[in-house]
Design an enzyme around this catalytic site. Structure first.
Site, PDB file in Angstrom:
ATOM      1  N   SER A 131     -99.638  12.832  53.011  1.00  0.00           N
ATOM      2  CA  SER A 131    -100.250  11.841  52.613  1.00  0.00           C
ATOM      3  C   SER A 131    -101.516  11.506  52.747  1.00  0.00           C
ATOM      4  CB  SER A 131     -99.456  10.577  53.456  1.00  0.00           C
ATOM      5  OG  SER A 131     -99.843  10.647  54.888  1.00  0.00           O
TER       6      SER A 131
ATOM      7  N   LYS B 171    -109.455   8.356  57.011  1.00  0.00           N
ATOM      8  CA  LYS B 171    -108.099   7.991  56.214  1.00  0.00           C
ATOM      9  C   LYS B 171    -107.698   6.384  56.382  1.00  0.00           C
ATOM     10  CE  LYS B 171    -103.011   9.188  55.896  1.00  0.00           C
ATOM     11  NZ  LYS B 171    -101.860  10.044  56.523  1.00  0.00           N
TER      12      LYS B 171
ATOM     13  N   SER C 197     -98.593  15.496  56.926  1.00  0.00           N
ATOM     14  CA  SER C 197     -99.648  14.693  56.061  1.00  0.00           C
ATOM     15  C   SER C 197    -101.160  15.263  56.132  1.00  0.00           C
ATOM     16  CB  SER C 197     -99.754  13.202  56.568  1.00  0.00           C
ATOM     17  OG  SER C 197     -98.459  12.436  55.756  1.00  0.00           O
TER      18      SER C 197
END
Ligand SMILES: [Zn+2]
Lengths: 497, 471
Positions: free
Chosen positions: B140, B65, B164
């Site tokens: 996210s 990420k 997330s």
């Protein structure tokens, strides 16, 4: 100390000067910064060479508390007679400034490391107590360098993050100080205590930075920032008193504001008024969490060195010197150490077999106090030198020379001046300048007399009885009232029989 | 989707470099905008060097990420303000991955600064859901889940502040874990709400997820909230739930829950019951306050955490400098997206003098109550099971213009972060071809029971064998 003798003065008198100080002390004797492993020996190095992701505030970096910095802070707190609470906690103080790489400063708010202490100082009329509200830990921001000298004139500003993240302890007093002179005395006393604790090198630039709050007759207070010396504090406060007095006399009103001290011009200038005050939005720093310090305090207290007030009292009672001498000798740790070393070495010389705790020659102690506190310190101050400029061993020799009446006091003073100006040892100076008192050698005389008066002991020694010499030495000591060196006497006797 | 064991087989048959190169080719041909930065040069080189490495992930490609710092690889948090920022250091998890032989193939897309539930707030464009490119992958960590679901990489890392990792895992039909707060070091994770978030592993199955978790978990002295001790979590990969007590919190099946989701999750509970577990309903009365408390705390922390992005030392810089005040304002005005600005402003407001007690302090009190809800509910039970998300993946731009509705989607995930407990999301069914996620929550530091329950469920169902058709 002597709590009963301290009177709290009337809260406000007519002129009503009230001064409170905030002193930022850099814990620069630590090995590393407060939240990272960067070393502190950056003073002679290039800018931005002592940095890492943490003290540069790079994205993703996290602070880790330097436990030694907590220990040092507790040490200072205890020395300032503060309470150390169960837990201490860090907070974020949010504001933008280019020297602050994270956009917030990690500091303390509720639960500071130490609170509710005091320092006693010499006030205008006797000893007074200045209360300490709190001492809290925080990180130093970076340093801004304005190319061209000042903020106004420079086209751009450079930022050096070498200082970013150095551990600071901010000591906040109550508004108990009544004059600029008291403020200076307070700062001197604080520096003295910090020196005793060995947590800060106060000779380094920026190691003690002062902000002062000052108000007159209960009016609004102004906060003066950027004071970097104790003399500067006195000057800034004097300026503020005059400024505020004049303002009031002309029917004006003192507004609550922050002012900047311009050291070069000796004036304070307005930075911002209360209306522009920041809302720092303090909230707990979750990356650190509360630290339980209750268990630390007793152990640290046990290792606390003797502090100036206690040492001063001990000097009076142990060495029998005057309070004035004791105060002068203990006002700097290095001087007090120097004095004690001299006394012990002199006493040892005269009576090597005794434990020093049981035996200290009071006349030597007094003698040393006079020569160090009055004479040496005066000469050092005159030359703007510190105690390191004079060797303990030289002071011991000098005191012996004077004490044994080999040189006059006048010559003693000359020896000190000569060593400070040109170097050399007392013996060298005495020889070079021919300062030795003519024919005044009482030890030689005493040795001669003792040999003549004790033929039996002389005979015993000659026939192999080694201990006979001890008897003769004792007799010489008696005659000289101890003002003779044991080793020296022994050699003189053996030489002559 | 690809598994770690398939990848290791492929490496044995060819080479790590070959496998990594194929992986990069897949990424570059991705139709789902999964990556922000592809490590085109460094990954094959690292793979060459990994030849002969004996670590558990030797040569295995992994996607990271874009809010986790990677030395030498741009790390943007999907924000314009960090465009061009190349960290000079590796996050703790990256160090651990490299030590285990894993190959960082690039940085995956996300909501800007991890603020979102759909990966639509990325400055680099939205990521698409491989099961239906007209739908969001969740957020996210949308890129992290979508790239695994699309079969581009076997493993990825996400981060979970309020769901997330679990939300995109649920929407993309993969497995994602939000560990107990403190189990994985956050050193190098760019903070959004630092008291809530954890890095989490994502994989196509529970076994792979656990293998990855095992590599990245463990103490790190650079993170003061990291807990001491090392465990071997792979020992929890046991197909057995006999005697296990499951709690089902009815508050997690509230208003707005999709019928298919409710049914699939209950089917999951009953499947575990068939396998020897028992279940009971539990009450978590403060759940209804969780969403408000979460957003107040997260936004407050964000307002402070994001203060450092001023363009002075890294990231976005404007053509012309003014005085620092103006320059800061302009950089932040141009560099942050709308949702990030909204959260910074709301968080600043919540922490302001006069409002702090009303919002931030009150939210902290709610947080304590939520935590107590979990402690009470898990006293007589071993795990809790609930839907991860109330619905399957929604359509792109369906909710992005209405922040409040979008925030509501996090209703089942945020309480877990407030309490700090572990929770895994794994596929438990489908609705109109879209995956449904079930989350298993456990006691603090009891990832083992969570993993064992998830593994047993997976071994006795076939949802994890389904993959989207990616042509
Ligand atoms: Zn550093």
């Amino acid at each position: 100390m002597r709590e009963g003798s301290l009177k709290l003065r009337p809260y406000l008198d007519e002129v009503g000067v009230m001064i409170g100080l905030e002193i930022h002390v850099q814990l620069n004797k630590l090995n590393t910064k407060i939240f990272c492993g960067c070393p502190l020996d950056y003073h002679d190095d290039e800018p931005n060479t002592h940095t890492c992701p943490v003290c540069l505030g790079l994205p993703g970096s996290l602070p880790v508390i330097n436990r030694k910095s907590v220990e040092y802070s507790i040490k200072v707190g205890l020395a300032l007679n503060c309470t150390i609470e169960e837990h201490t906690q860090f907070y974020r103080k949010n504001y933008y400034y280019p020297d602050l790489p994270k956009g917030f400063q990690i500091t303390q708010y509720d639960y500071p490391i130490a609170s509710n202490g005091y320092i006693n100082i010499e006030g205008e009329d006797g000893e007074i107590r200045i209360r300490i509200n709190r001492a809290h830990m925080e990180e130093d921001p970076g340093r801004l360098v304005h190319e061209g000298g000042s903020i106004e004139r420079s086209k751009h500003t450079l930022i050096d993050y070498n200082r970013s993240g150095v551990a600071l302890l901010e000591i906040v007093t109550e508004p108990d100080i009544r004059s600029p002179k008291e403020a200076r005395r307070f700062l001197d006393k604080l520096r003295n205590i910090l020196g005793y604790l060995d947590v800060v090198d106060t000779t380094l630039e920026g190691s003690m930075r002062v902000d002062a709050n000052i108000s007159l007759s209960g009016g609004s207070r102004s906060e003066v920032k950027n004071i970097s010396s104790h003399k500067g504090a006195e000057r800034a406060l004097l300026f503020e008193i005059v400024r505020q007095k004049n303002l009031l006399r002309r029917g004006g009103k003192v507004v609550q504001e922050t002012r900047h001290f311009d050291e070069a011009r000796g004036v304070t200038v307005s930075l911002r008024t209360k209306e522009e005050a920041h809302d720092y939005r303090y909230f707990p720093e979750a990356d650190l969490g509360p630290i339980k310090v209750a268990d630390w305090a007793p152990g640290i207290k046990a290792t606390l060195p003797e502090l100036p007030d206690a040492r001063r009292e001990r000097f009076v009672s142990l060495y029998g010197i005057t309070d004035d001498h004791a105060k002068s000798l203990t006002s700097e740790k290095q001087v007090a150490d120097f004095y004690e070393e001299v006394v012990i070495k002199c006493s040892n010389y005269y009576k090597p077999d005794e434990s020093i705790d049981d035996y200290i020659q009071l006349d030597i102690a007094h003698f040393a106090a006079v020569w160090i506190a009055d004479e040496l310190k005066g000469q050092l101050n005159f030359r703007n030198l510190n105690i390191d400029s004079f060797k303990v061993k030289d002071m011991v020799s000098l005191i012996k020379l004077i004490h044994e009446n080999k040189i006059t006091e006048q010559s003693g003073k000359e020896v000190i001046r000569t060593i400070l100006d040109d170097g050399g040892s007392p013996d060298e100076v005495v020889a070079a300048k021919g300062l030795l008192k003519a024919g005044g050698d009482i030890v030689t005389t005493a040795v001669k007399e003792v040999i003549a008066e004790n033929p039996q002991a002389v005979e015993d020694y000659r026939s192999g009885k080694q201990e006979a010499v001890n008897f003769l030495m004792g007799q010489v000591m008696k005659k000289t009232r101890g003002r003779a060196g044991a080793k020296e006497v022994r050699e003189m006797i053996i030489q002559r029989i | 989707m690809i598994t770690v064991s398939q990848t290791l087989e492929a490496i044995k048959d060819s080479s790590a470099e070959e496998v990594v190169s194929q992986c990069i080719e897949r990424i570059e041909n991705s139709k789902f905008n999964t990556f922000i930065t592809v490590a085109k040069d460094s990954a094959p080189e690292a793979a060459r060097k990994a030849e002969g490495h004996t670590g558990p992930l030797a040569g295995v490609p992994i996607a990271i990420k874009d809010n986790i710092s990677t030395r030498g690889i741009q790390t943007t948090c999907a924000s314009k303000i960090l465009g061009g920022y190349v960290p000079p250091y590796d996050a703790h998890v990256i160090e651990r991955l490299k030590a285990a032989g894993a190959i960082i193939v690039g940085k995956v897309n996300m909501d800007e600064f991890a603020m979102g539930t759909s990966t639509e707030s990325s400055y680099y464009g939205p990521t698409l859901n491989p099961w239906d490119p007209e739908r969001v992958p969740g957020g996210s960590s949308g890129g992290s889940a979508a790239t695994v679901a699309a079969g581009e990489v076997p493993l990825s890392l996400g981060s979970d502040t309020g769901g997330s990792v679990r939300c995109p895992a649920s929407f993309c039909g993969v497995v994602g874990l939000k560990p107990t707060y403190g189990v994985i070091s956050r050193y190098g994770l760019i903070s959004y709400a630092n008291s809530l978030e954890q890095i989490g592993p994502i994989a196509s199955n529970v076994g792979d997820m656990t293998l990855l978790f095992n590599v990245i978990a463990g103490h790190d002295p650079r993170d003061s909230t990291s807990v001491a001790g090392e465990k071997d979590y792979t020992k929890a990969l046991v197909n057995d739930v006999k005697g296990l007590t499951i709690g089902v919190p009815k508050e997690y099946f509230g208003e707005g829950i999709d019928q298919a989701v409710e049914k699939s999750v209950w089917d999951g509970v009953h499947r575990l019951e068939d396998l020897g577990a028992s279940w009971q309903e539990v009450e978590m009365p403060h759940t209804k306050y969780a969403l408000a408390a979460y957003y107040v705390i997260a936004m407050s922390e964000a307002s402070s955490n994001l203060a450092r992005f001023d363009g002075m030392r890294y990231g976005l810089r404007l053509e012309k400098d003014h005085d620092w005040h103006t320059t800061y304002s302009e950089i932040r005005a141009q560099g942050f997206g709308e949702e990030v600005k909204r959260r910074i402003l709301l968080g600043t407001y919540a922490l302001s003098a006069g409002y702090m007690d009303k919002y931030y302090i009150k939210a902290l009190k709610v947080r304590t109550l939520i935590r107590q809800d979990f402690e009470r509910a898990l006293k007589d039970t071993d795990v809790l099971i609930a839907p991860t998300m109330p619905t399957p993946a929604f359509k792109l731009s369906e909710k992005i213009s209405d922040p409040l509705t979008l925030y509501m989607a996090d209703v089942n995930t945020v309480p877990i972060n407030l309490a700090g407990v572990p929770s895994v999301s794994l596929p438990c069914g489908f609705s109109d071809g879209l995956p449904i996620g079930l989350q298993i929550m456990g006691k603090h530091f009891d990832e083992e029971t969570v993993i064992r329950t998830a593994y047993t469920f997976e071994q006795n169902t076939d949802f994890h064998t389904k993959a989207p058709e990616v042509v």
